[in-house]
Design a protein around this motif. Structure first.
Motif, PDB file in Angstrom:
ATOM      1  N   MET A  19      45.205  44.291  41.702  1.00  0.00           N
ATOM      2  CA  MET A  19      45.512  43.765  43.080  1.00  0.00           C
ATOM      3  C   MET A  19      45.082  42.281  43.786  1.00  0.00           C
ATOM      4  SD  MET A  19      45.778  47.164  44.891  1.00  0.00           S
ATOM      5  CE  MET A  19      46.566  46.982  46.358  1.00  0.00           C
ATOM      6  N   ILE A  20      43.709  42.247  43.401  1.00  0.00           N
ATOM      7  CA  ILE A  20      42.856  41.728  43.615  1.00  0.00           C
ATOM      8  C   ILE A  20      43.706  40.157  43.149  1.00  0.00           C
ATOM      9  CG2 ILE A  20      40.004  40.281  44.586  1.00  0.00           C
ATOM     10  CD1 ILE A  20      39.952  43.670  45.244  1.00  0.00           C
ATOM     11  N   ALA A  21      43.954  40.512  41.647  1.00  0.00           N
ATOM     12  CA  ALA A  21      43.170  39.441  40.973  1.00  0.00           C
ATOM     13  C   ALA A  21      44.687  38.855  40.726  1.00  0.00           C
ATOM     14  CB  ALA A  21      43.460  39.974  39.596  1.00  0.00           C
ATOM     15  N   ARG A  22      45.993  39.902  41.330  1.00  0.00           N
ATOM     16  CA  ARG A  22      47.631  39.274  41.171  1.00  0.00           C
ATOM     17  C   ARG A  22      47.352  38.145  42.700  1.00  0.00           C
ATOM     18  NH1 ARG A  22      50.980  44.806  39.389  1.00  0.00           N
ATOM     19  NH2 ARG A  22      50.567  44.170  36.981  1.00  0.00           N
ATOM     20  N   GLU A  23      46.947  38.764  44.030  1.00  0.00           N
ATOM     21  CA  GLU A  23      47.139  38.696  44.666  1.00  0.00           C
ATOM     22  C   GLU A  23      46.180  36.842  44.136  1.00  0.00           C
ATOM     23  OE1 GLU A  23      48.147  38.457  48.919  1.00  0.00           O
ATOM     24  OE2 GLU A  23      48.125  40.309  47.149  1.00  0.00           O
ATOM     25  N   LEU A  24      44.971  36.807  44.303  1.00  0.00           N
ATOM     26  CA  LEU A  24      44.796  35.478  43.916  1.00  0.00           C
ATOM     27  C   LEU A  24      45.566  34.635  43.146  1.00  0.00           C
ATOM     28  CD1 LEU A  24      41.090  36.174  43.442  1.00  0.00           C
ATOM     29  CD2 LEU A  24      41.772  35.147  45.580  1.00  0.00           C
ATOM     30  N   GLY A  25      46.778  34.945  42.519  1.00  0.00           N
ATOM     31  CA  GLY A  25      47.016  34.255  41.613  1.00  0.00           C
ATOM     32  C   GLY A  25      46.803  33.909  40.232  1.00  0.00           C
ATOM     33  N   MET A  26      46.232  34.875  40.076  1.00  0.00           N
ATOM     34  CA  MET A  26      45.779  34.945  38.084  1.00  0.00           C
ATOM     35  C   MET A  26      46.634  35.357  37.308  1.00  0.00           C
ATOM     36  SD  MET A  26      42.088  36.060  38.283  1.00  0.00           S
ATOM     37  CE  MET A  26      40.656  35.946  39.541  1.00  0.00           C
ATOM     38  N   PRO A  27      46.616  34.640  35.884  1.00  0.00           N
ATOM     39  CA  PRO A  27      47.560  34.881  35.342  1.00  0.00           C
ATOM     40  C   PRO A  27      47.703  36.688  34.394  1.00  0.00           C
ATOM     41  CG  PRO A  27      45.274  33.835  34.139  1.00  0.00           C
ATOM     42  CD  PRO A  27      45.178  33.347  35.615  1.00  0.00           C
ATOM     43  N   ASP A  28      48.927  36.611  33.798  1.00  0.00           N
ATOM     44  CA  ASP A  28      49.127  38.291  33.484  1.00  0.00           C
ATOM     45  C   ASP A  28      47.674  38.926  32.553  1.00  0.00           C
ATOM     46  OD1 ASP A  28      51.287  38.360  35.403  1.00  0.00           O
ATOM     47  OD2 ASP A  28      52.896  38.101  33.744  1.00  0.00           O
ATOM     48  N   GLU A  29      47.552  37.608  31.770  1.00  0.00           N
ATOM     49  CA  GLU A  29      46.607  38.487  30.247  1.00  0.00           C
ATOM     50  C   GLU A  29      45.035  38.500  31.380  1.00  0.00           C
ATOM     51  OE1 GLU A  29      47.839  35.620  30.684  1.00  0.00           O
ATOM     52  OE2 GLU A  29      49.726  35.702  29.151  1.00  0.00           O
ATOM     53  N   ARG A  30      44.869  37.692  32.416  1.00  0.00           N
ATOM     54  CA  ARG A  30      43.251  38.015  32.995  1.00  0.00           C
ATOM     55  C   ARG A  30      43.681  39.191  34.340  1.00  0.00           C
ATOM     56  NH1 ARG A  30      40.332  33.825  36.889  1.00  0.00           N
ATOM     57  NH2 ARG A  30      37.929  34.677  36.257  1.00  0.00           N
ATOM     58  N   VAL A  31      44.571  39.470  34.736  1.00  0.00           N
ATOM     59  CA  VAL A  31      44.791  40.241  35.771  1.00  0.00           C
ATOM     60  C   VAL A  31      44.548  41.797  35.084  1.00  0.00           C
ATOM     61  CG1 VAL A  31      46.468  41.710  36.668  1.00  0.00           C
ATOM     62  CG2 VAL A  31      46.207  39.507  37.372  1.00  0.00           C
ATOM     63  N   GLU A  32      44.980  41.485  33.742  1.00  0.00           N
ATOM     64  CA  GLU A  32      44.466  42.523  32.165  1.00  0.00           C
ATOM     65  C   GLU A  32      43.104  42.801  32.169  1.00  0.00           C
ATOM     66  OE1 GLU A  32      46.703  46.433  30.263  1.00  0.00           O
ATOM     67  OE2 GLU A  32      47.110  45.112  31.958  1.00  0.00           O
ATOM     68  N   VAL A  33      42.280  42.269  31.984  1.00  0.00           N
ATOM     69  CA  VAL A  33      41.213  42.113  31.737  1.00  0.00           C
ATOM     70  C   VAL A  33      40.293  43.092  33.320  1.00  0.00           C
ATOM     71  CG1 VAL A  33      38.753  40.922  31.235  1.00  0.00           C
ATOM     72  CG2 VAL A  33      41.507  39.906  29.450  1.00  0.00           C
ATOM     73  N   LEU A  34      40.407  42.117  33.942  1.00  0.00           N
ATOM     74  CA  LEU A  34      39.882  42.786  35.164  1.00  0.00           C
ATOM     75  C   LEU A  34      40.537  44.267  35.610  1.00  0.00           C
ATOM     76  CD1 LEU A  34      40.992  39.557  37.333  1.00  0.00           C
ATOM     77  CD2 LEU A  34      38.390  40.473  37.105  1.00  0.00           C
ATOM     78  N   ARG A  35      41.198  44.880  35.030  1.00  0.00           N
ATOM     79  CA  ARG A  35      41.750  45.975  35.195  1.00  0.00           C
ATOM     80  C   ARG A  35      40.883  46.546  34.219  1.00  0.00           C
ATOM     81  NH1 ARG A  35      45.022  50.116  33.507  1.00  0.00           N
ATOM     82  NH2 ARG A  35      45.629  49.192  31.392  1.00  0.00           N
ATOM     83  N   PHE A  36      40.569  46.618  33.461  1.00  0.00           N
ATOM     84  CA  PHE A  36      39.674  46.990  32.113  1.00  0.00           C
ATOM     85  C   PHE A  36      38.186  46.899  32.866  1.00  0.00           C
ATOM     86  CE2 PHE A  36      42.383  46.055  28.383  1.00  0.00           C
ATOM     87  CZ  PHE A  36      42.964  46.904  28.332  1.00  0.00           C
ATOM     88  N   ALA A  37      38.039  45.992  33.675  1.00  0.00           N
ATOM     89  CA  ALA A  37      36.849  45.636  34.294  1.00  0.00           C
ATOM     90  C   ALA A  37      36.228  46.520  35.136  1.00  0.00           C
ATOM     91  CB  ALA A  37      36.822  44.041  34.850  1.00  0.00           C
ATOM     92  N   GLY A  38      37.176  46.994  36.109  1.00  0.00           N
ATOM     93  CA  GLY A  38      37.318  47.855  37.051  1.00  0.00           C
ATOM     94  C   GLY A  38      36.998  49.401  36.458  1.00  0.00           C
ATOM     95  N   ILE A  39      37.706  49.994  35.430  1.00  0.00           N
ATOM     96  CA  ILE A  39      37.782  51.179  34.966  1.00  0.00           C
ATOM     97  C   ILE A  39      36.785  51.293  34.451  1.00  0.00           C
ATOM     98  CG2 ILE A  39      39.121  52.383  33.503  1.00  0.00           C
ATOM     99  CD1 ILE A  39      41.377  51.274  33.927  1.00  0.00           C
ATOM    100  N   LEU A  40      35.848  50.435  33.814  1.00  0.00           N
ATOM    101  CA  LEU A  40      34.786  50.916  33.481  1.00  0.00           C
ATOM    102  C   LEU A  40      33.600  49.964  33.425  1.00  0.00           C
ATOM    103  CD1 LEU A  40      35.946  49.142  29.535  1.00  0.00           C
ATOM    104  CD2 LEU A  40      35.550  51.809  29.884  1.00  0.00           C
TER     105      LEU A  40
END
Length: 447
Positions: free
Chosen positions: A256-277
């Motif tokens: 959610m934070i990454a999307r709010e900052l306007g990051m591209p979808d690929e990076r949003v997905e990587v940050l989701r992995f980061a949060g999960i792990l």
């Protein structure tokens, strides 16, 4: 849709009736039955090809080519055999097949009606390719809209998704692949009506099948990646029952934070992995320390503070994680340099780690742990805002506040685990109250 509610069965029945109404005029229309049969067999074969390579999707070019070539009832009939004979893994299989067949029949019929209403058939018959784009584009949009509207309805009635969320982003996510398939379908239709005939039209499918196979391979690899991550997270949840669901919620908040900052979808997905792990390194920490009821001794705290390095060692060889590995290592660093493991300052801390740090602290404060009760959302946001600039990146805190007001927040008090999301908070609830003088404290009492 395994245990299908009664209202979902009624909804499916209504869509089936609509599909039958689309097919009713068929006996009264002059129909090129050989073309219907050929396209129907071709579509059914494409569906079997998809099942063979375990690709989750529908081969729309053949259906849309039928919408561009045939009268609406005949075009709708093309989808029926392939959908009814398609491979379905989940039960009830018969109901899923009937639902998918009815949905496609309605979608193709709508597309064909729009195409014929805009005189698209004449442009296809005359092989007037540039002028054929406008009616074909309108038909593709109508098809995508009809399919997504019906998809949203089944989510509401079968999966109990709230009305305000059922259709959110569904059309936009579906549009790009449908447009690509629509262009292929238009090429098929134009070649079909050209002097080269149906054989030339079938050649259009060859590159589509190759690209579909490549995408299926990518989808299979992505599924394997997600299974790897899920296994690691489940191991952490089993080890520390009090934080069960925490990793998934942090992944969602990071996204959610990454999307709010306007990051591209690929990076949003990587940050989701980061949060999960981010907490996977806790697999190397003794369970008695993770579940200790009370404050930690300095020695125990030093042991727990090793978990970012443990986690980084665990994931450093997983290449697809990208910058998520840096977030796992540095999510406990602080802007003022008082964090760990390396005491990085300000911009030295990777942006991914600054995102995960805010998401982690928010969920930690709004979840019940063995050593304290959950805090209300406004209190947690007040604490994050107070620590912005010293512990947390102010941009990330502001992005989280905006995202919570727009989309909602993780449920608090998840002592039993389970995760999930509660309805979106109001703007006033998401906005932190005015800071009040207090003794400096840390968000949470555990690393």
């Amino acid at each position: 849709m395994e245990a299908v509610p009664a209202r979902a069965r009624v909804y499916v029945a209504c869509v089936v009736l609509c599909a039958l109404c689309c097919l009713l005029p068929l006996p009264t229309l002059p129909t090129p039955w050989w073309a219907v049969l050929l396209l129907a067999v071709l579509y059914a074969g494409c569906e079997r090809f998809a099942a063979r390579w375990r690709f989750t999707g529908t081969f729309y070019p053949v259906l849309l080519a039928g919408a561009f070539l045939l009268p609406p009832p005949a075009a709708a009939l093309v989808a029926l055999p392939g959908a009814l004979l398609s491979a379905v893994e989940q039960r009830p299989r018969w109901l899923r097949r009937v639902w998918r067949a009815a949905q496609l029949v309605v979608g193709v019929w709508v597309a064909a009606r729009v195409h014929w209403a805009l005189d698209g058939r004449d442009t296809v018959v005359d092989c007037d390719f540039p002028y054929a784009l406008a009616p074909a584009g309108a038909a593709v949009l109508a098809f995508c809209l009809a399919v997504t509207v019906l998809d949203g309805g089944i989510q509401v009635f079968a999966e109990h998704v709230p009305l305000r969320r059922a259709w959110r982003g569904l059309f936009v996510r579906s549009l790009a692949p449908v447009v690509v398939h629509g262009l292929a379908g238009l090429m098929m239709a134009v070649l079909w009506r050209s002097p080269y005939g149906p054989v030339a039209a079938l050649l259009v499918l060859l590159p589509m099948c190759v690209s579909w196979w490549v995408f299926a391979q990518y989808h299979r690899e992505r599924t394997a990646h997600q299974a790897t991550i899920r296994a690691l997270v489940q191991a952490v949840d089993i080890k520390d029952g009090y934080t069960r669901g925490h990793s998934e919620r942090v992944g969602q908040a990071s996204m959610m934070i990454a999307r709010e900052l306007g990051m591209p979808d690929e990076r949003v997905e990587v940050l989701r992995f980061a949060g999960i792990l981010h907490d996977v390194g806790k697999l190397g920490v003794p369970t008695r320390l993770l579940t200790k009821d009370g404050p930690l001794t300095p020695e125990e705290r030093r042991v727990i503070e090793l978990h970012p390095e443990y986690g980084h060692e665990m994931v450093r060889g997983i290449s697809f994680l990208g910058e998520a590995r840096a977030a796992v290592l540095h999510h406990h660093e602080r802007l003022d340099g008082s964090g760990y493991p390396y005491g990085l300052v300000g911009g030295q801390i990777p942006e991914s780690a600054r995102v995960v740090a805010v998401a982690d602290a928010f969920d930690a404060m709004t979840s019940t742990r063995c050593y304290r009760r959950a805090r209300p959302v406004p209190v947690a946001l007040e604490e994050l805002t107070r620590c912005a600039g010293t512990q947390f990146d102010p941009r990330m805190v502001e992005a989280l506040v905006r995202a919570l007001g727009r989309w909602g927040c993780p449920r608090s008090g998840e002592a039993e685990g389970g995760g999930g999301w509660r309805p979106a908070v109001t703007a006033d609830e998401a906005r932190p109250p005015r800071p009040r003088p207090s003794v400096p404290s840390q968000p949470g009492t555990r690393p």
